[in-house]
Design a protein around this motif. Structure first.
Motif, PDB file in Angstrom:
ATOM      1  N   VAL A  99       0.904  -1.251  -0.025  1.00 15.81           N
ATOM      2  CA  VAL A  99       0.072  -0.070   0.169  1.00 15.81           C
ATOM      3  C   VAL A  99       0.888   1.243  -0.111  1.00 15.81           C
ATOM      4  CG1 VAL A  99      -1.838   1.499   1.042  1.00 15.81           C
ATOM      5  CG2 VAL A  99      -1.783  -1.447   1.127  1.00 15.81           C
ATOM      6  N   ARG A 100       0.632   2.072  -0.831  1.00 13.02           N
ATOM      7  CA  ARG A 100       1.655   3.249  -1.163  1.00 13.02           C
ATOM      8  C   ARG A 100       1.419   4.293  -0.050  1.00 13.02           C
ATOM      9  NH1 ARG A 100       2.067   7.096  -6.486  1.00 13.02           N
ATOM     10  NH2 ARG A 100       3.701   8.444  -5.909  1.00 13.02           N
ATOM     11  N   GLY A 101       2.579   4.730   0.456  1.00 12.73           N
ATOM     12  CA  GLY A 101       2.465   5.533   1.565  1.00 12.73           C
ATOM     13  C   GLY A 101       2.400   4.992   2.987  1.00 12.73           C
ATOM     14  N   GLN A 102       2.235   3.806   3.318  1.00 16.37           N
ATOM     15  CA  GLN A 102       2.167   3.108   4.400  1.00 16.37           C
ATOM     16  C   GLN A 102       3.168   2.407   5.147  1.00 16.37           C
ATOM     17  OE1 GLN A 102      -0.504  -0.430   4.590  1.00 16.37           O
ATOM     18  NE2 GLN A 102      -0.945  -0.304   6.747  1.00 16.37           N
ATOM     19  N   VAL A 103       3.508   2.702   6.352  1.00 20.44           N
ATOM     20  CA  VAL A 103       4.663   2.273   7.391  1.00 20.44           C
ATOM     21  C   VAL A 103       3.890   1.341   8.218  1.00 20.44           C
ATOM     22  CG1 VAL A 103       6.565   2.875   8.591  1.00 20.44           C
ATOM     23  CG2 VAL A 103       5.996   4.427   6.716  1.00 20.44           C
ATOM     24  N   LEU A 104       4.707   0.157   7.947  1.00 20.33           N
ATOM     25  CA  LEU A 104       4.234  -1.000   8.938  1.00 20.33           C
ATOM     26  C   LEU A 104       5.213  -0.924  10.371  1.00 20.33           C
ATOM     27  CD1 LEU A 104       4.199  -4.212   6.608  1.00 20.33           C
ATOM     28  CD2 LEU A 104       2.375  -2.534   7.526  1.00 20.33           C
ATOM     29  N   HIS A 105       4.486  -0.399  11.520  1.00 20.31           N
ATOM     30  CA  HIS A 105       5.123  -0.125  12.622  1.00 20.31           C
ATOM     31  C   HIS A 105       5.424  -1.564  13.436  1.00 20.31           C
ATOM     32  CE1 HIS A 105       4.977   4.293  12.133  1.00 20.31           C
ATOM     33  NE2 HIS A 105       3.803   3.958  11.862  1.00 20.31           N
ATOM     34  N   LEU A 106       6.469  -1.994  13.167  1.00 18.90           N
ATOM     35  CA  LEU A 106       6.954  -3.166  13.825  1.00 18.90           C
ATOM     36  C   LEU A 106       8.188  -3.165  14.846  1.00 18.90           C
ATOM     37  CD1 LEU A 106       6.355  -5.474  10.725  1.00 18.90           C
ATOM     38  CD2 LEU A 106       4.971  -5.436  12.556  1.00 18.90           C
ATOM     39  N   ASP A 107       8.158  -2.037  15.546  1.00 22.49           N
ATOM     40  CA  ASP A 107       9.211  -1.874  16.233  1.00 22.49           C
ATOM     41  C   ASP A 107       9.373  -2.395  17.644  1.00 22.49           C
ATOM     42  OD1 ASP A 107       8.199   0.834  18.188  1.00 22.49           O
ATOM     43  OD2 ASP A 107       7.022   0.411  16.411  1.00 22.49           O
ATOM     44  N   ARG A 108      10.529  -2.631  18.310  1.00 17.72           N
ATOM     45  CA  ARG A 108      10.731  -3.235  19.632  1.00 17.72           C
ATOM     46  C   ARG A 108      10.170  -4.596  19.839  1.00 17.72           C
ATOM     47  NH1 ARG A 108      10.032   2.442  20.521  1.00 17.72           N
ATOM     48  NH2 ARG A 108      11.912   3.287  21.621  1.00 17.72           N
ATOM     49  N   LEU A 109      10.212  -5.332  18.577  1.00 17.75           N
ATOM     50  CA  LEU A 109       9.794  -6.730  18.799  1.00 17.75           C
ATOM     51  C   LEU A 109      10.819  -7.663  19.083  1.00 17.75           C
ATOM     52  CD1 LEU A 109       7.831  -7.093  14.939  1.00 17.75           C
ATOM     53  CD2 LEU A 109       7.009  -6.517  17.445  1.00 17.75           C
TER      54      LEU A 109
END
Length: 365
Positions: free
Chosen positions: A188-198
């Motif tokens: 999806v253009r412009g979407q950032v998947l926030h998968l931090d601190r996993l």
């Protein structure tokens, strides 16, 4: 005023007749009126000053028949449109119910039910382009809620952690399924998947498409990213010790303070990546592409750089190279000609301590 009488009163007849049915009835009455009165005027207009035909009634009936056939075709088209519209509304309602059921399944205590919810969301995202953005955010939040350590920072990446004895697919199949769905979905253009601190050691994300994903401060020890695409991903302070990164794409990725000790990264694409203070000791970088990378403060002691491309790499006296490596063959580069790398400060990523509440004198009393 009594409310029981109001409750028993049904809706007015105006609300019982739907808009399409009212429109169809109105058009039907208009067509009937036109078929009865319009043919005479049409015949008179067509004849003008000419003499009326001998069989005047037959001519009028012919015009009336043509008008009725045209109206019948129009009504058929209207009926087909209304049927298609009703089908679309029915599908939309079914999709909404399926979406709500899948969301409910994600919170079920049974891992099998959660797996069903994850794959149900994947199926919805494939059939509904409008829901792909939302489903990506939902699955990212699902992974964070089950595998996130809010207190992780860059110091955790420097210390060795005890990796799990089994792979993530066996240890937490629901989290593994959610990551797999995120990795193979349509971007999806412009979407950032926030998968931090996993904290996901031994995760398998081979061939995953995770462009612009945010994995900062995550623990991905011994994870598999074979052929994965992490272009422009935020991997600051990430721990990838012993990870398998062969043929992965980390183009313009942010790998500041990342730990990649002992990583198998043959053929990895690190062009334009920010590897400032990254730990690449004993990493296998055979055939890697490091062009335009920033290696200031990075440690490559014991790393294998056979066949690696190091065109215009940025380094300084703090860069630790493997024994016997000749840096004279690296063509210098001006910082102004470097590809743009997303600049972020650790103050933006750090977890802010909770404010300490002090008792007021009145409260102490």
């Amino acid at each position: 005023m009594r409310t029981d009488k109001i409750a028993r009163v049904g809706p007015s007849w105006r609300y019982r007749i739907s808009g399409p049915l009212f429109l169809t009835a109105f058009l039907g009455l208009g067509a009937l009126a036109g078929a009865l009165f319009l043919p005479r005027y049409l015949l008179a207009w067509d004849l003008g000053t000419a003499k009326p035909p001998a069989d005047y009634a037959t001519a009028v009936n012919n015009i009336r028949t043509a008008l009725l056939q045209g109206v019948g075709g129009l009504m058929l088209l209207i009926g087909a449109y209304l049927t298609w519209r009703q089908l679309q509304l029915s599908r939309h309602g079914q999709a909404t119910e399926s979406f709500a059921a899948a969301i409910a399944h994600l919170g079920d205590p049974s891992v099998d039910v959660r797996l069903g919810g994850v794959y149900a969301l994947e199926r919805i995202s494939r059939s509904s382009t409008d829901d792909r953005l939302t489903i990506g955010e939902i699955l990212s939040a699902f992974v964070r809620n089950r595998a996130c350590d809010p207190q992780r920072d860059t110091r955790h990446a420097r210390h060795a952690t005890t990796a799990a004895s089994v792979n993530l697919s066996l240890r937490a199949p629901d989290i593994h399924a959610a990551l797999t769905v995120l990795g193979r979905r349509d971007t999806v253009r412009g979407q950032v998947l926030h998968l931090d601190r996993l904290v996901l050691p031994k995760a398998n994300l081979a061939s995953a498409r995770l462009r612009d994903a945010d994995f900062h401060f995550s623990d991905l020890t011994e994870a598999a990213f074979v052929g994965a695409d992490l272009t422009r991903a935020d991997l600051t302070g990430v721990r990838l010790a012993g990870a398998i990164l062969a043929d992965a794409i980390f183009y313009q990725a942010d790998l500041r303070d990342a730990v990649l000790t002992g990583a198998i990264a043959e053929g990895i694409d690190l062009r334009g990546a920010d590897l400032t203070k990254a730990d690449l000791r004993n990493a296998n970088l055979r055939g890697a592409r490091l062009d335009y990378g920033d290696l200031r403060g990075a440690s490559l002691a014991g790393a294998v750089l056979t066949g690696a491309s190091l065109k215009r790499v940025v380094f300084d006296e703090t860069t630790a190279w493997p024994d016997g490596f000749d840096t004279s063959r690296i063509r210098p580069v001006r910082l102004r000609s470097l590809p743009p790398v997303r600049i972020r400060t650790y103050e933006e990523l750090a977890v802010q301590p909770a404010p300490v509440e002090t008792d007021s004198p009145a409260g102490a009393e």
